[in-house]
Design a protein around this motif. Structure first.
Motif, PDB file in Angstrom:
ATOM      1  N   ALA A 118       0.837  -1.211   0.000  1.00  0.00           N
ATOM      2  CA  ALA A 118       0.000   0.000   0.000  1.00  0.00           C
ATOM      3  C   ALA A 118       0.868   1.256   0.000  1.00  0.00           C
ATOM      4  O   ALA A 118       0.648   2.186  -0.789  1.00  0.00           O
ATOM      5  N   MET A 119       1.873   1.293   0.896  1.00  0.00           N
ATOM      6  CA  MET A 119       2.724   2.483   0.971  1.00  0.00           C
ATOM      7  C   MET A 119       3.642   2.599  -0.242  1.00  0.00           C
ATOM      8  O   MET A 119       3.979   3.696  -0.674  1.00  0.00           O
ATOM      9  N   GLY A 120       4.023   1.454  -0.816  1.00  0.00           N
ATOM     10  CA  GLY A 120       4.839   1.476  -2.026  1.00  0.00           C
ATOM     11  C   GLY A 120       4.082   2.046  -3.212  1.00  0.00           C
ATOM     12  O   GLY A 120       4.650   2.772  -4.037  1.00  0.00           O
ATOM     13  N   LEU A 121       2.799   1.732  -3.302  1.00  0.00           N
ATOM     14  CA  LEU A 121       1.972   2.221  -4.412  1.00  0.00           C
ATOM     15  C   LEU A 121       1.608   3.692  -4.264  1.00  0.00           C
ATOM     16  O   LEU A 121       1.503   4.416  -5.256  1.00  0.00           O
ATOM     17  N   ILE A 122       1.423   4.150  -3.015  1.00  0.00           N
ATOM     18  CA  ILE A 122       0.922   5.516  -2.797  1.00  0.00           C
ATOM     19  C   ILE A 122       2.036   6.484  -2.426  1.00  0.00           C
ATOM     20  O   ILE A 122       2.188   7.552  -3.017  1.00  0.00           O
ATOM     21  N   SER A 123       2.835   6.112  -1.440  1.00  0.00           N
ATOM     22  CA  SER A 123       3.819   7.029  -0.876  1.00  0.00           C
ATOM     23  C   SER A 123       5.085   7.142  -1.733  1.00  0.00           C
ATOM     24  O   SER A 123       5.643   8.239  -1.881  1.00  0.00           O
ATOM     25  N   LEU A 124       5.546   6.025  -2.302  1.00  0.00           N
ATOM     26  CA  LEU A 124       6.797   6.038  -3.067  1.00  0.00           C
ATOM     27  C   LEU A 124       6.739   6.972  -4.279  1.00  0.00           C
ATOM     28  O   LEU A 124       7.654   7.799  -4.453  1.00  0.00           O
ATOM     29  N   PRO A 125       5.687   6.916  -5.124  1.00  0.00           N
ATOM     30  CA  PRO A 125       5.632   7.852  -6.259  1.00  0.00           C
ATOM     31  C   PRO A 125       5.642   9.319  -5.820  1.00  0.00           C
ATOM     32  O   PRO A 125       6.254  10.157  -6.487  1.00  0.00           O
ATOM     33  N   VAL A 126       4.973   9.631  -4.711  1.00  0.00           N
ATOM     34  CA  VAL A 126       4.947  11.022  -4.221  1.00  0.00           C
ATOM     35  C   VAL A 126       6.340  11.454  -3.789  1.00  0.00           C
ATOM     36  O   VAL A 126       6.798  12.557  -4.113  1.00  0.00           O
ATOM     37  N   MET A 127       7.064  10.582  -3.046  1.00  0.00           N
ATOM     38  CA  MET A 127       8.421  10.920  -2.604  1.00  0.00           C
ATOM     39  C   MET A 127       9.356  11.101  -3.799  1.00  0.00           C
ATOM     40  O   MET A 127      10.178  12.016  -3.817  1.00  0.00           O
ATOM     41  N   LEU A 128       9.217  10.233  -4.791  1.00  0.00           N
ATOM     42  CA  LEU A 128      10.071  10.346  -5.983  1.00  0.00           C
ATOM     43  C   LEU A 128       9.743  11.613  -6.766  1.00  0.00           C
ATOM     44  O   LEU A 128      10.633  12.262  -7.328  1.00  0.00           O
ATOM     45  N   LYS A 129       8.464  11.983  -6.795  1.00  0.00           N
ATOM     46  CA  LYS A 129       8.023  13.202  -7.498  1.00  0.00           C
ATOM     47  C   LYS A 129       8.697  14.441  -6.911  1.00  0.00           C
ATOM     48  O   LYS A 129       9.048  15.377  -7.637  1.00  0.00           O
ATOM     49  N   TYR A 130       8.865  14.449  -5.581  1.00  0.00           N
ATOM     50  CA  TYR A 130       9.488  15.598  -4.915  1.00  0.00           C
ATOM     51  C   TYR A 130      10.990  15.370  -4.673  1.00  0.00           C
ATOM     52  O   TYR A 130      11.574  15.968  -3.780  1.00  0.00           O
ATOM     53  N   ASN A 131      11.582  14.513  -5.521  1.00  0.00           N
ATOM     54  CA  ASN A 131      13.041  14.296  -5.562  1.00  0.00           C
ATOM     55  C   ASN A 131      13.646  13.788  -4.249  1.00  0.00           C
ATOM     56  O   ASN A 131      14.766  14.148  -3.896  1.00  0.00           O
ATOM     57  N   TYR A 132      12.894  12.966  -3.540  1.00  0.00           N
ATOM     58  CA  TYR A 132      13.463  12.299  -2.358  1.00  0.00           C
ATOM     59  C   TYR A 132      14.549  11.338  -2.826  1.00  0.00           C
ATOM     60  O   TYR A 132      14.457  10.766  -3.927  1.00  0.00           O
ATOM     61  N   ASP A 133      15.559  11.161  -2.000  1.00  0.00           N
ATOM     62  CA  ASP A 133      16.573  10.151  -2.276  1.00  0.00           C
ATOM     63  C   ASP A 133      15.891   8.783  -2.363  1.00  0.00           C
ATOM     64  O   ASP A 133      15.101   8.417  -1.485  1.00  0.00           O
TER      65      ASP A 133
END
Length: 427
Positions: A118-133
């Protein structure tokens, strides 16, 4: 030495990929018949009956059902979205909200795979969008998803309670403080990382069309229902109103009510949750039956006496035993699942712990914290597989491995503090 040879043959077979339950059962049958004859298994039906009548283990399918129903109500999505907006303005805020949501999902569902996916599908794309490591993002999701192994109601604690003969309610109470310390340590690491690497965990610009009070109300609306279920389930155990099995049934009923409240209830969802519950429960009990046959053959061939003799001869007495035991479980966790460790390794070392006068509740929490680490350790950490299965194409296995390393170090540090300062955790 037959029992020791049997153990290493079983370990080798597991590493080759043979099914766990059949590996333990089959090797027990071969070595048992060779050493003692078929008469050794005359009492096996009574052992199986004893397992089937164990009321403590009835909590396993009920808690699994509760978690699966809540997973299918889109609870994780609502929690992540609202918490992400709430903490998004803080540097590293999405990662912090992922940890907090992971803790809430752990206490309300306890299903590691569901939480990580669940967190991989929702949270990961958002973090990558805002250039998280990428490493920080992947490590945070994997570590947060495994919190269900230590934060009650945890399947691991139920299994350990049965194996070690410790009341499950006592284990649930004892695990709360270590679980919260682990969550705090994760958040602290993210804050420090974001401070030292500002470009790796940038804040999200606020949506000015939504007021701060609206954000707080939305977040509370997403948090209060699962929080209420946690309070009812764990509160009924701690208050002595219900046994863990009764509270698990209460949790299952509460999950159905929440699915109605979220407008997600339908009979297909109920059927899918029930079917997956049967699969998980069948897997756990099949392993338990195979492990029972294995431990019986291991005991009859004198393996338990050799292990006890070796453990009691370790320098440093109690502390030497604890340190060696934790290291062995940590290393085995790289290769085999927590269920096998619970049913095979723990029964071998538990009698030695009792002889040494070790508090069994404390010992169980140490083992549970150690087993949680096994979900993160390469090459066979299940959380790593779950995340890789849903990660975008740009995220490599190397990113995931690099990301989990600091969190593994944090877990080992918290485990060490629990070992050295048990009084700090109320043990």
């Amino acid at each position: 030495m037959i029992g020791i040879v049997m153990f290493f043959v079983a370990l080798f077979a597991l590493l080759l990929g043979f099914p766990v339950a059949f590996t333990f059962g089959g090797i027990a049958l071969i070595f048992g018949v060779w050493a003692e004859g078929i008469e050794m298994f005359a009492f096996m039906p009574y052992r199986i009956q004893s397992i089937m009548e164990n009321t403590v283990l009835m909590a396993v399918p009920l808690f699994v059902f509760m978690g699966l129903v809540l997973q299918k109500t889109k609870l994780a999505e609502q929690l992540l979205e609202s918490m992400g907006r709430l903490f998004g303005g803080v540097r590293g805020g999405i990662a912090i909200s992922t940890v907090l949501v992971g803790a809430l999902l752990a206490a309300s569902t306890g299903v590691v795979g569901a939480s990580v996916v669940a967190m991989g599908l929702i949270s990961l794309p958002v973090m990558l969008k805002y250039n998280y490591d990428k490493g920080l993002a992947c490590g945070t999701i994997c570590a947060s998803g495994t919190l269900g192994q230590i934060i009650p109601p945890s399947i691991v604690l139920i299994l350990l309670g049965d194996v070690l003969g410790v009341p499950v309610g006592d284990l649930f109470q004892a695990a709360i403080w270590p679980g919260l310390v682990l969550v705090g340590a994760y958040v602290l690491y993210i804050l420090i990382y974001a401070k030292l690497n500002p470009e790796a965990a940038q804040p999200i610009p606020r949506d000015e069309s939504i007021s701060r009070s609206q954000e707080v109300r939305t977040a509370l609306k997403a948090i209060i229902p699962p929080l209420a279920l946690i309070v009812i389930v764990l509160g009924s155990i701690f208050a002595g109103v219900a046994t863990p099995t009764e509270s698990a049934a209460l949790g299952g009923a509460g999950a159905i009510l929440l699915s109605l409240a979220y407008g997600q209830f339908n009979f297909r969802m109920l059927y899918e949750a029930s079917k997956e519950t049967v699969k998980v429960t069948a897997m756990v009990f099949a392993i338990l039956l195979g492990a029972t046959a294995f431990s019986m053959a291991f005991t009859y061939t004198g393996g338990d006496m050799l292990v006890e003799e070796w453990m009691l001869s370790i320098p440093g007495e109690k502390w030497g035993f604890l340190i060696i035991t934790m290291l062995v479980i940590l290393i085995l966790g790289f290769f085999i699942d927590f269920v096998e460790i619970c049913f095979i390794i723990v029964p071998m070392i538990a009698p030695v712990a009792e002889i040494m006068g070790i508090n069994m509740t404390w010992f169980a929490i140490l083992v549970a914290m150690n087993l949680q680490t096994s979900f993160l350790t390469p090459p066979f950490g299940f959380s790593l597989f779950y995340l890789k299965g849903v990660a975008p194409n740009g995220v490599t296995t190397r990113d995931i491995y690099r990301g989990v390393m600091p969190f593994i170090a944090i877990q080992i540090l918290v485990l060490a503090s629990l070992l050295v300062f048990p009084s700090f955790y109320g043990m």
